[in-house]
Design a protein around this motif. Structure first.
Motif, short mmCIF file in Angstrom:
data_model
loop_
_atom_site.label_atom_id
_atom_site.label_comp_id
_atom_site.label_asym_id
_atom_site.label_seq_id
_atom_site.Cartn_x
_atom_site.Cartn_y
_atom_site.Cartn_z
N LYS A 28 42.02 40.12 59.49
CA LYS A 28 43.24 40.92 58.89
C LYS A 28 43.90 40.08 57.63
N VAL A 29 44.01 38.73 57.67
CA VAL A 29 44.61 38.01 56.45
C VAL A 29 43.47 37.94 55.42
N LEU A 30 42.42 37.49 55.70
CA LEU A 30 41.39 36.87 54.51
C LEU A 30 40.82 38.17 54.12
N PHE A 31 40.20 38.84 55.04
CA PHE A 31 39.38 40.06 54.05
C PHE A 31 40.17 41.28 54.00
N ASP A 32 41.35 41.62 54.78
CA ASP A 32 42.25 42.89 54.48
C ASP A 32 43.25 42.48 53.49
N GLU A 33 43.88 41.31 53.51
CA GLU A 33 44.86 41.07 52.52
C GLU A 33 44.40 40.18 51.34
N VAL A 34 43.85 39.16 51.40
CA VAL A 34 43.40 38.18 50.38
C VAL A 34 42.51 38.92 49.39
N TRP A 35 41.30 39.21 50.07
CA TRP A 35 40.44 39.85 49.22
C TRP A 35 40.59 41.27 48.73
N GLU A 36 41.72 41.95 49.09
CA GLU A 36 42.11 43.10 48.66
C GLU A 36 43.17 43.15 47.47
N ARG A 37 43.56 41.65 47.27
CA ARG A 37 44.37 41.83 46.19
C ARG A 37 44.09 42.11 44.89
N GLY A 38 45.05 42.81 44.07
CA GLY A 38 44.32 43.18 42.85
C GLY A 38 44.24 42.40 41.65
N ASP A 39 44.81 41.21 41.73
CA ASP A 39 44.87 40.02 40.69
C ASP A 39 43.47 39.66 40.13
N LEU A 40 42.53 39.75 41.25
CA LEU A 40 41.13 39.38 40.73
C LEU A 40 40.18 40.49 41.17
N SER A 41 39.05 40.70 40.75
CA SER A 41 38.18 41.72 41.25
C SER A 41 37.36 40.92 42.36
N LYS A 42 36.76 41.81 43.19
CA LYS A 42 36.06 41.26 44.17
C LYS A 42 34.73 40.41 44.00
N ARG A 43 34.37 40.91 42.41
CA ARG A 43 33.16 39.94 41.63
C ARG A 43 33.78 38.70 41.54
N ASP A 44 34.81 38.53 40.89
CA ASP A 44 35.43 37.24 40.52
C ASP A 44 35.55 36.42 41.79
N ARG A 45 36.17 37.06 42.62
CA ARG A 45 36.37 36.39 44.13
C ARG A 45 35.00 35.85 44.58
#
Length: 111
Positions: A28-45
């Protein structure tokens, strides 16, 4: 990978009811919230995560995240180059271990 978007269940699949707190924070927190933030792409993350895990020598977690980076648009050649670069900053054994994990993943996908 659709399960990462609003409904990731990696923690649940790994631990079920054994570690509900870890499941909650993973899914819920790491993958649903942090990874979904728009300031970095998933590629960059993904590249950042691969770098951190390589630096710490966390090959068990690196196995998932190298494959996930590929799903997020990082090419195998880019991952090889990133790991080569990281080897000089994180220690040669960590770089060798990370490259071994990537080789295993690419060999499995080729079979």
């Amino acid at each position: 990978m659709t399960e990462v978007q609003n409904g990731w269940t990696g923690g649940q699949r790994a631990f079920g009811d054994f570690a509900p707190g870890l499941v909650h924070y993973t899914d819920k927190v790491l993958f649903d919230e942090v990874w979904e933030r728009g300031d970095l792409s998933k590629r960059d993350r993904s590249l950042i995560t691969v770098a951190a895990l390589t630096a710490m020598g966390k090959t068990d977690q690196l196995r998932f995240h190298l494959d996930y980076a590929r799903q997020n648009g990082v090419t195998d050649d880019e991952l090889k180059e990133a790991i080569l670069h990281l080897a000089f900053y994180t220690g040669w054994p960590n770089g060798m271990a990370a490259m071994t994990v990537l080789k295993d993943i690419t060999d499995e996908k080729d079979d």
